[in-house]
Design an enzyme around this catalytic site. Structure first.
Site, mmCIF file in Angstrom:
data_model
loop_
_atom_site.group_PDB
_atom_site.id
_atom_site.type_symbol
_atom_site.label_atom_id
_atom_site.label_comp_id
_atom_site.label_asym_id
_atom_site.label_seq_id
_atom_site.Cartn_x
_atom_site.Cartn_y
_atom_site.Cartn_z
ATOM 1 N N GLY A 75 0.831 -1.198 0.000
ATOM 2 C CA GLY A 75 0.000 0.000 0.000
ATOM 3 C C GLY A 75 0.868 1.251 0.000
ATOM 4 C CD GLU A 79 0.394 12.439 4.242
ATOM 5 O OE1 GLU A 79 0.750 11.307 3.931
ATOM 6 O OE2 GLU A 79 0.790 13.018 5.273
ATOM 7 C CB CYS A 102 7.849 9.744 7.414
ATOM 8 S SG CYS A 102 6.680 11.050 7.012
#
Lengths: 614, 614
Positions: free
Chosen positions: B178, B298, B390
């Site tokens: 994904g 995003e 991240c």
């Protein structure tokens, strides 16, 4: 405290070029279309309470409100234009709704069938009190139109039951609605029935909202401040000074607050209404009268954040703002409120429905082109219906009321708030084609002694008023000229409101409009469509200093005034995304039409705010 | 198919004014800060697999990837600057990670402890393959830095296990990640180990993606087309022509596609990469090199939709675009890719981290002021850490690699892609203070016969090249001048890239930038901050035709060049939201600094695109 009230729907007959055709279309097209949709989707059928656990859930839990608004619209239409067929159909639906009432008075198609155990369990999300409010409004309209009390009594029983459930007593729920609406509806029910208990209940819902400990936090311990704000429950309403959260809920609440303030002569609550009004009007209002700058939470955002492409400006929010403005105008008689009511009526409220009466915008964008993108999908053309169809059904009951926004009635006083041509039952006739032009004649057809108030709109810099041909030099106070005299049959006022094209500029902090202008004429805000101008609207610049030309708008109803003028068109020499080559400019012309009428000639790019030449 | 490869991290030593200090800060500050945060938040601890059912769930299921990126950064730092202490600490974490591997090769802190039964059950949402990919990249970096195979072998076992689980055979899962990442990681692992099976597995993940029947739809029957698009799984990758969906996932996938295309000489797959590249560069790229126009998902949105205030432009997406550009440059040697790589490196990638190396933007806005509002909350100042962290951890491993983007190595060929001062192990020294100025000297310190390629940037309109003092008239082809000769020790190339201030204009369809210009000089895009200009940036207009002045940027690292010049300032006469009073203008000056350095002197308003006077 309250100085004025609105006329009854039946007492105003309009024949102006804008409102009158919208009312006619609402009755002939919008209401029948929404009735059909309510049948097709099973919304009426659901009142038979034949859905049980295990069947697929309804797509949302406020179908009751859609039906209620359609019924309310039918009743208002009936009041305006008696019709036996319509009355019979209305009565059938009313009986159906009444049949769904539970022995204790409760009435809701979702929480008496499939989700019985959820009654009052999730006030934050479920819309039980909202649906109840719309049913009450419908019942009042039905009573006013027919004089029959069946629905009104049914809703009184429901209100009595609600009054027994909510509040601070033992075994009571100290809650309030997640979607406001019942506050203003209870005030209407109180007026129609004469039962002051409903004013008290409305006041309870208003005053309890946002109190500490927060009821919604008790229901949902993990709610964020932002979530509470979305429901106007982050603090008590009297302490709220910014118009925050879901825009429709906000203005429905503020309308209810104004009603409660009026009823209880509550100056503090009125002050809160005024603060919230100022927040909207000074910082958070689109030039079209739209409110709600973002689709996320369908909400207000921050001061001066008024993007044109990612705007939400829900149709229902514009309608709600008209309701709030009307109440503030009734409370004070101050023309400031009438100005915003008019601005919203003629622009952001009417833009939500097509001229054919059967297509609707949910969001009312101020700029549309290929790269318009909100954070989710937003329709760029009007749709016949929505899964959440609050807006179409809202028009069913909003449009038949349009005439009531034109007049205010006070003690020995009659005021013309919006000079739309037509007649008031009290013996006054208005002629002219306002808002297309500013020549208005007011004839008095009955003899009487009373104050007559005539609004001089805030947008109007020059006007002339004559009484029976002689200049009338009375000056406006708070937006109204008041003539106190013994009116004779045949007296005539001639008002000429000067209506030049007005380039408008936004406050410098509205960054989306820096360097841009919008065109307005009278109360109408204009927009450029690609249908008239080609798909080059973002490339256009309009010089503010020029002689604009008024023309007949092509393909729009006769009498609609278009604005034409000179413009510059930027051209780009290459297809690169970025380049050092400055665009070149060539001369061209532009045509602008009233914003409310855009997208009535097919899909089109559109913009309200155009770059200004300097 | 592949023409070039990048140098090893250890083979490039920089002493330029931009990259070198960023690498130094990454090693001294960013990596230690992220190690601390990983300890504080329990990310390292979690590899002890001591979390069980019933304990609170981890805040998200990709902690593994954060740790992996920090480890990768430590390894790259070690390769660049050997350090026994760092090596010992790194080895400790590596052993900890290895200890978490299951007997079958599986390694994941969430799905071996609290959510054991969910292994591979939700490829669409859970990030198992993404985490695996980052661990593989870390293992390769660790092997390159230390020569030790412990982590590499561990990850090979994991890859072997994954290869046994996924695919079309009996009892296999015909799925794919994904969140893409493992594709490019498997190609690195294949290169490091020489095991071609990992290329095959990467190719499987690339080729299976979006095939019919759609695997994600089998996992989640109710997924909308938009959801599949967010994961680049709405159609097979070879058929995708628009850069769609989650921007980070997209460029990680495209990087993996380019790797697979290179390995298998797959011209069709390369064509797909090229189509997606064109989509980004021609229609969906911010001038800063940022990508991803909306916070919602995003994601990329639609062509030419590049709003400056509601932009997302995630730091990780800029980093991913550099990876994609680097691969396309290696495949083709075409300077077009180097241009975008450079544009992104110096602007949208470095903007995500503060000069102190310890504060980070997740979203990189191009306009910030009081009424900047995205559909949700977006930080206007850099933060130390995020719940989803991240971006900070990505900088740990991105910055130490900066030198590798400066050079390409081919067969008997060395190319200077970005002329940052420093040395290449192959015996070439670059001096000058690029990108602050355009005077570059290249000295050859070893004798040898090879082609030397020198990039002439796409932004450069005038340059002069001299070889040992004599004009060199060779012309660039596809962005590079190639000199094929026997180089003598002491040979010197002097390149002067002319760097005037360049006002840039966006394509006319980028409506957010109509009537605006951005200032650039060399590869640097500039921005105006209120710290230098006052909180009036939206009110400023800059004439494009003027003599701009270059000055020392106040409060920024020595050598940083600021641009100053004349401007006009709009002033508004009143506080009304809308008014017929046009703003007046007065003359003033402005100062612009490199975009990547904004918000290093406290909170500030900022804008890249400023209104142009015409």
């Amino acid at each position: 405290m309250k100085k004025y009230h609105s006329p009854r729907v039946a007492d105003v007959k309009l024949n102006d070029p804008v409102f009158a055709p919208r009312i006619d279309t609402a009755i002939r097209k919008t209401i029948p279309a929404c009735i059909r949709k309510c049948h097709e989707t099973g919304r009426f059928e659901a009142f038979k309470l034949n859905r049980y656990e295990g069947m697929p859930k309804l797509p949302h839990f406020f179908w009751d409100s859609d039906v209620a608004k359609v019924i309310e619209g039918m009743a208002l239409a009936l009041e305006l234009r008696p019709c036996a067929e319509l009355e019979a159909e209305l009565e059938k639906y009313v009986e159906l709704i009444i049949s769904a009432q539970q022995p204790d008075g409760y009435l809701n198609i979702v929480f008496t069938t499939q989700q019985k155990d959820q009654r009052w369990k999730n006030l934050f999300d479920h819309h039980e009190l909202y649906c109840a409010g719309h049913l009450m409004e419908a019942a009042v309209a039905h009573f006013n139109a027919t004089g029959r009390r069946n629905f009104l009594d049914c809703m009184s029983r429901y209100a009595d039951y609600i009054a027994s459930v909510f509040g601070h007593g033992k075994n009571r729920i100290p809650g309030y609605p997640g979607h406001e609406e019942i506050e203003l509806a209870l005030c209407k029910l109180a007026q129609a029935t004469g039962n002051r208990a409903y004013f008290e209940l409305a006041a309870y819902f208003v005053n309890e909202r946002g109190q500490d400990p927060n009821y919604f936090r008790q229901e949902h311990p993990r709610l964020a401040e932002q979530d509470l704000k979305n429901r106007q429950a982050h603090k008590p309403v009297r302490e709220q000074t910014d118009a925050d959260g879901h825009a429709v809920r906000a203005v429905y609440l503020y309308s209810g607050m104004a009603d409660v303030a009026a009823e209880f002569n509550d100056a503090e609550l009125f002050k809160a209404c005024e603060n919230l009004w100022q927040s909207i009007v000074n910082h958070r209002l689109y030039v079209t009268g739209g409110i709600g700058s973002t689709q996320a939470g369908e909400a207000f955002t921050v001061d001066y954040h008024l993007p044109n492409d990612s705007v939400y400006a829900e149709s229902c929010a514009a309608i709600g703002l008209v309701f709030f403005a009307r109440r503030m105008l009734n409370l004070t008689g101050d023309g400031r409120y009438a100005d915003v009511m008019e601005q919203t009526l003629y622009n952001g409220a009417l833009s939500g429905i097509s001229l054919d009466g059967e297509h609707f915008f949910y969001a009312n964008l101020l700029e549309v082109n290929d790269n318009t993108f909100s954070h989710g999908y937003i329709d760029k053309t009007r749709q016949e219906w929505f899964n959440c169809s609050c807006c179409p059904t809202n028009y069913c009951r909003f449009l038949p009321q349009l005439g009531t926004f034109a007049w205010s009635l006070g003690e020995h006083e009659i005021r013309l708030d919006i000079p739309a041509a037509g007649t008031l039952a009290n013996g006054i006739e208005v002629s002219g084609d306002y808002p297309c032009n500013g020549n208005i004649r007011i004839r008095f057809t009955e003899h009487g002694t009373f104050k007559f108030g005539l609004r001089i709109p805030g947008w109007c810099e020059h006007y002339e008023l004559k009484l029976n041909g002689a200049p009338c030099l009375a000056k406006p106070s708070a937006g109204y000229i008041t003539l106190d005299r013994e009116w004779q049959t045949g007296d005539e006022l001639a008002l000429e409101l000067s209506m030049p094209v007005r380039p408008l500029y936004a406050h410098g902090k509205v960054t989306s409009n820096n360097g841009r202008l919008a065109l307005a004429r009278g109360p109408l805000v204009y927009a450029l469509e690609s249908v008239d101008n080609g798909r080059i609207i973002p490339q256009l610049l309009i010089p503010a200093e020029q002689e604009f030309t008024l023309t007949e708008a092509p393909g729009l109803p006769p009498g609609t005034v278009a604005i034409s003028g000179r413009a510059l068109k930027e051209e780009f020499g290459n297809e690169s995304l970025y380049s050092t080559a400055a665009p070149t400019c060539s001369e061209c012309t532009f045509t602008a039409i009233p914003y409310a009428l855009w997208q009535n000639r097919g899909a089109s790019d559109m913009a309200v705010w155009i770059r200004a030449c300097r």
